[in-house]
Design a protein around this motif. Sequence first.
Motif, PDB file in Angstrom:
ATOM      1  N   SER A  58       0.856  -1.191   0.000  1.00 14.95           N
ATOM      2  CA  SER A  58       0.000   0.000   0.000  1.00 14.95           C
ATOM      3  C   SER A  58       0.890   1.237   0.000  1.00 14.95           C
ATOM      4  O   SER A  58       2.056   1.184   0.380  1.00 14.95           O
ATOM      5  CB  SER A  58      -0.926   0.015   1.212  1.00 14.95           C
ATOM      6  OG  SER A  58      -0.190   0.216   2.393  1.00 14.95           O
ATOM      7  N   LEU A  59       0.312   2.339  -0.453  1.00 11.21           N
ATOM      8  CA  LEU A  59       1.024   3.615  -0.426  1.00 11.21           C
ATOM      9  C   LEU A  59       0.009   4.737  -0.413  1.00 11.21           C
ATOM     10  O   LEU A  59      -1.134   4.569  -0.819  1.00 11.21           O
ATOM     11  CB  LEU A  59       1.984   3.735  -1.615  1.00 11.21           C
ATOM     12  CG  LEU A  59       1.368   3.749  -3.017  1.00 11.21           C
ATOM     13  CD1 LEU A  59       1.279   5.181  -3.517  1.00 11.21           C
ATOM     14  CD2 LEU A  59       2.247   2.941  -3.944  1.00 11.21           C
ATOM     15  N   ARG A  60       0.456   5.888   0.073  1.00 14.12           N
ATOM     16  CA  ARG A  60      -0.407   7.069   0.110  1.00 14.12           C
ATOM     17  C   ARG A  60       0.015   7.985  -1.032  1.00 14.12           C
ATOM     18  O   ARG A  60       1.188   8.159  -1.306  1.00 14.12           O
ATOM     19  CB  ARG A  60      -0.299   7.787   1.443  1.00 14.12           C
ATOM     20  CG  ARG A  60      -0.843   6.928   2.590  1.00 14.12           C
ATOM     21  CD  ARG A  60      -0.819   7.650   3.923  1.00 14.12           C
ATOM     22  NE  ARG A  60      -1.860   8.639   4.136  1.00 14.12           N
ATOM     23  CZ  ARG A  60      -3.172   8.396   4.265  1.00 14.12           C
ATOM     24  NH1 ARG A  60      -3.608   7.152   4.180  1.00 14.12           N
ATOM     25  NH2 ARG A  60      -4.023   9.351   4.492  1.00 14.12           N
ATOM     26  N   THR A  61      -0.984   8.570  -1.701  1.00 17.22           N
ATOM     27  CA  THR A  61      -0.706   9.434  -2.838  1.00 17.22           C
ATOM     28  C   THR A  61      -1.808  10.472  -2.985  1.00 17.22           C
ATOM     29  O   THR A  61      -2.851  10.389  -2.325  1.00 17.22           O
ATOM     30  CB  THR A  61      -0.578   8.605  -4.137  1.00 17.22           C
ATOM     31  OG1 THR A  61      -0.142   9.475  -5.188  1.00 17.22           O
ATOM     32  CG2 THR A  61      -1.888   7.950  -4.522  1.00 17.22           C
ATOM     33  N   GLN A  72      -6.330  13.063  -1.245  1.00 13.12           N
ATOM     34  CA  GLN A  72      -5.349  12.135  -0.716  1.00 13.12           C
ATOM     35  C   GLN A  72      -5.992  10.754  -0.673  1.00 13.12           C
ATOM     36  O   GLN A  72      -7.128  10.587  -0.246  1.00 13.12           O
ATOM     37  CB  GLN A  72      -4.905  12.546   0.685  1.00 13.12           C
ATOM     38  CG  GLN A  72      -3.757  11.720   1.194  1.00 13.12           C
ATOM     39  CD  GLN A  72      -3.185  12.256   2.485  1.00 13.12           C
ATOM     40  OE1 GLN A  72      -3.799  13.075   3.142  1.00 13.12           O
ATOM     41  NE2 GLN A  72      -2.006  11.785   2.844  1.00 13.12           N
ATOM     42  N   ALA A  73      -5.245   9.766  -1.156  1.00 14.41           N
ATOM     43  CA  ALA A  73      -5.798   8.417  -1.234  1.00 14.41           C
ATOM     44  C   ALA A  73      -4.744   7.406  -0.809  1.00 14.41           C
ATOM     45  O   ALA A  73      -3.556   7.645  -0.934  1.00 14.41           O
ATOM     46  CB  ALA A  73      -6.258   8.120  -2.659  1.00 14.41           C
ATOM     47  N   GLU A  74      -5.228   6.289  -0.328  1.00 11.51           N
ATOM     48  CA  GLU A  74      -4.341   5.183  -0.023  1.00 11.51           C
ATOM     49  C   GLU A  74      -4.603   4.105  -1.051  1.00 11.51           C
ATOM     50  O   GLU A  74      -5.732   3.657  -1.238  1.00 11.51           O
ATOM     51  CB  GLU A  74      -4.577   4.628   1.377  1.00 11.51           C
ATOM     52  CG  GLU A  74      -3.610   3.528   1.729  1.00 11.51           C
ATOM     53  CD  GLU A  74      -3.691   3.100   3.184  1.00 11.51           C
ATOM     54  OE1 GLU A  74      -3.003   2.140   3.528  1.00 11.51           O
ATOM     55  OE2 GLU A  74      -4.443   3.717   3.950  1.00 11.51           O
ATOM     56  N   VAL A  75      -3.548   3.719  -1.751  1.00 13.16           N
ATOM     57  CA  VAL A  75      -3.649   2.680  -2.763  1.00 13.16           C
ATOM     58  C   VAL A  75      -3.264   1.370  -2.101  1.00 13.16           C
ATOM     59  O   VAL A  75      -2.204   1.249  -1.519  1.00 13.16           O
ATOM     60  CB  VAL A  75      -2.706   2.973  -3.949  1.00 13.16           C
ATOM     61  CG1 VAL A  75      -2.778   1.853  -4.979  1.00 13.16           C
ATOM     62  CG2 VAL A  75      -3.041   4.320  -4.575  1.00 13.16           C
ATOM     63  N   ILE A  76      -4.153   0.410  -2.184  1.00 11.38           N
ATOM     64  CA  ILE A  76      -3.893  -0.909  -1.592  1.00 11.38           C
ATOM     65  C   ILE A  76      -3.642  -1.878  -2.730  1.00 11.38           C
ATOM     66  O   ILE A  76      -4.430  -1.977  -3.669  1.00 11.38           O
ATOM     67  CB  ILE A  76      -5.084  -1.375  -0.723  1.00 11.38           C
ATOM     68  CG1 ILE A  76      -5.320  -0.387   0.405  1.00 11.38           C
ATOM     69  CG2 ILE A  76      -4.843  -2.779  -0.200  1.00 11.38           C
ATOM     70  CD1 ILE A  76      -6.566  -0.645   1.196  1.00 11.38           C
ATOM     71  N   TRP A  77      -2.532  -2.562  -2.658  1.00  9.65           N
ATOM     72  CA  TRP A  77      -2.125  -3.490  -3.704  1.00  9.65           C
ATOM     73  C   TRP A  77      -2.825  -4.826  -3.504  1.00  9.65           C
ATOM     74  O   TRP A  77      -2.702  -5.452  -2.466  1.00  9.65           O
ATOM     75  CB  TRP A  77      -0.609  -3.679  -3.613  1.00  9.65           C
ATOM     76  CG  TRP A  77      -0.038  -4.193  -4.884  1.00  9.65           C
ATOM     77  CD1 TRP A  77       0.308  -5.472  -5.164  1.00  9.65           C
ATOM     78  CD2 TRP A  77       0.238  -3.440  -6.044  1.00  9.65           C
ATOM     79  NE1 TRP A  77       0.794  -5.568  -6.433  1.00  9.65           N
ATOM     80  CE2 TRP A  77       0.759  -4.328  -7.012  1.00  9.65           C
ATOM     81  CE3 TRP A  77       0.083  -2.115  -6.404  1.00  9.65           C
ATOM     82  CZ2 TRP A  77       1.138  -3.916  -8.274  1.00  9.65           C
ATOM     83  CZ3 TRP A  77       0.464  -1.703  -7.655  1.00  9.65           C
ATOM     84  CH2 TRP A  77       0.986  -2.605  -8.573  1.00  9.65           C
TER      85      TRP A  77
END
Length: 139
Positions: A58-61, A72-77
């Motif tokens: 995951s990462l924040r972008t 602002q969003a959190e991308v979950i792999w």
Amino acid sequence: MDNLRQEKVQRFEEFVDKRLKPDLVHAIAQRDKVFEQQKIFADLGKNIENLEKNSVTSLRTLVNLGSEVYLQAEVIWIPCGVYLVRSSELHRKKGRKDSQIEEYTQLIASIKAQIKLVCEGIRELLQLPAEKSLPERIF
């Protein structure tokens, strides 16, 4: 030089200046835009590969919603196939961009050939000697 020949030369020059040269500038600009888009897809593909290689889950972008409004969003792999779908989509889009670049390159070559042909016609109308082979001029 008689008036008829002078009028023909003027029409040819106007055709080159008002039609062919702007078409050439436009085609080059369009091809450059596709090159930029192709680079974005290549960079995105490398980023996805790096995320997967480093086992990032995951990462924040910031996501651009349009009109310079960001969220602002959190991308979950999700490893079960999502990467493959995105990867194949990137390859498909990259292939389309390659095709567009080739089409614009052919169009640019065609316009340059037309310019050269018209310039040769002007040279013949003016009864000038043939030019020696010079490096290609950039219009």
